[in-house]
Design an enzyme around this catalytic site. Structure first.
Site, PDB file in Angstrom:
ATOM      1  N   ASP A  43       0.780  -1.060   0.246  1.00  0.00           N
ATOM      2  CA  ASP A  43      -0.144   0.063   0.174  1.00  0.00           C
ATOM      3  C   ASP A  43       0.921   1.075  -0.066  1.00  0.00           C
ATOM      4  OD1 ASP A  43      -2.213   1.881   0.486  1.00  0.00           O
ATOM      5  OD2 ASP A  43      -1.576   1.963   2.693  1.00  0.00           O
ATOM      6  N   TYR A  71      -0.195   5.222   0.634  1.00  0.00           N
ATOM      7  CA  TYR A  71      -0.627   6.146   1.610  1.00  0.00           C
ATOM      8  C   TYR A  71      -0.650   5.779   3.075  1.00  0.00           C
ATOM      9  CZ  TYR A  71      -0.937   8.590  -2.747  1.00  0.00           C
ATOM     10  OH  TYR A  71      -0.608   9.086  -4.079  1.00  0.00           O
ATOM     11  N   ARG A 114      -7.555  13.063   6.399  1.00  0.00           N
ATOM     12  CA  ARG A 114      -7.342  11.613   6.302  1.00  0.00           C
ATOM     13  C   ARG A 114      -8.464  10.603   6.299  1.00  0.00           C
ATOM     14  NH1 ARG A 114      -5.084   7.581   3.265  1.00  0.00           N
ATOM     15  NH2 ARG A 114      -4.524   5.705   4.479  1.00  0.00           N
ATOM     16  N   SER A 131      -2.262   0.826  -4.990  1.00  0.00           N
ATOM     17  CA  SER A 131      -2.744   1.795  -4.218  1.00  0.00           C
ATOM     18  C   SER A 131      -4.012   2.572  -4.838  1.00  0.00           C
ATOM     19  CB  SER A 131      -1.526   3.137  -4.213  1.00  0.00           C
ATOM     20  OG  SER A 131      -2.078   4.421  -3.941  1.00  0.00           O
ATOM     21  N   ASN A 132      -4.559   3.432  -3.837  1.00  0.00           N
ATOM     22  CA  ASN A 132      -5.947   4.086  -4.172  1.00  0.00           C
ATOM     23  C   ASN A 132      -5.230   5.458  -5.136  1.00  0.00           C
ATOM     24  OD1 ASN A 132      -7.899   2.638  -3.187  1.00  0.00           O
ATOM     25  ND2 ASN A 132      -7.736   3.808  -1.224  1.00  0.00           N
TER      26      ASN A 132
END
Lengths: 226, 226
Positions: free
Chosen positions: B9, B11, B40, B117-118
């Protein structure tokens, strides 16, 4: 076009989820509000994650799991008896003060009312009875029947299915901005009860109407033709 | 069976999303940490809601939207220039201190590394370069290619697709417990970097390995056969 019915979110809208603060305060002095906040936000997070991952567990389970995590996170030594006591409070949450009067007035004037909630049927029945709302709702719809939580379109579809009407002939009321927006995306005529004067969620759309309590709902309904 | 690759991942795992606190503090003294936390958590919430409702917008947009909401919620008068400055910080987040050394060691020993990742490809490329991680990742996988965020199974499937290997031959590493659990549900061999000593999320399952920093990862990988 006439509005066929008004569907209400339950937790946070009909019932005050933070009415557990007093009990939480009595168990953990000066930490009740923090526990209630953490509990509620983790509860929602688990509903979203479980739905995304197709790992449904019912709202009673998820609510208990979120309580366990929240107490651990705040380093509160929650006993099994205290866990049961707090969870049990979900069966008799306090209604927001103005709700009963507004619901009774709408019901008396012939508006079909219902609730469309993440809660299980057993949780909803208990909370509705405890809040003195028995007999007001023609439809008590629980996502438990499909195993997907809001804002999954399948959850909102329970309303159009039960009422056999398109979404734009049904009003949907929620105090949770994300829920009002999810219902807007689905196509309902939406009203956000913004009790805490929170900013609008930034999700490219907004509910059709906004009020500061359920007292503002009848005017919205009159405007859209209920 | 051999582990074919290790996916990270980005972040919170490779890059410290809270490294924006210093900038936020300089803009809003004594409110930087609160702004970073709200930002966040709202960012993640929007990824889940948008995926549930099939209303994808990319991570740059969602991150900006969450910043706007968070500043409003905390009643901070964020100017467009300050918004741009804070959002821009996402392109050069600080890596956690031990990361580079661990990643270089794994890469040098022949382990195939990737990120899943997003973030958008542009965001990931910028952050990887800025953190001095250029050349370490064979695969830079972004959910942007499918328009669904984690923990949607389609997001995790990007890894098995890119590596042409079953999930149980791929290790997945995240500092976000919910992400490590989502990856566990999907079938990856998972390692949770629990930097803050947080309690385990209560979701009926747990990551296969847990450590307090990325320094604990090589031992886990040795154990599972990477």
């Amino acid at each position: 076009m006439r509005i066929k019915a008004v569907l209400f979110d339950a937790y946070g809208t009909l019932f005050d989820v933070h009415s557990v603060i007093a009990l939480a305060e009595s168990l953990f002095p000066r930490r009740g509000a923090a526990l209630s906040q953490a509990w509620r936000s983790r509860q929602l997070e688990y509903t979203w994650l479980r739905t995304l991952s197709n790992r449904y567990r019912d709202f009673w389970q998820v609510t208990g799991d979120a309580l366990t995590w929240s107490a651990q996170s705040l380093q509160l030594p929650l006993t099994p008896a205290q866990h049961a006591q707090l969870l049990d409070a979900y069966l008799h949450l306090q209604p927001f003060p103005e709700n009963i009067e507004v619901l009774r007035r709408l019901h008396a004037s012939g508006v079909v009312l219902g609730t469309l909630s993440n809660g299980t049927a057993a949780m909803l029945d208990a909370a509705i009875d405890s809040a003195g709302m028995h007999g007001l709702f023609t439809h008590v719809l629980s996502v438990d029947s499909i195993g997907r939580y809001k804002t999954d379109p399948g959850a909102y579809k329970l309303g159009t299915g039960a009422l056999d009407a398109p979404a734009n002939e049904i009003a949907f009321v929620s105090s949770n901005c994300w829920d009002a927006i999810g219902a807007t995306w689905f196509g309902y005529r939406t009203f956000w009860v913004n009790r805490g004067n929170a900013p609008m969620d930034q999700l490219d759309t907004s509910p059709e109407g906004i009020g500061s309590s359920l007292r503002d709902l009848p005017q919205f309904l009159a405007r859209i033709g209920a």
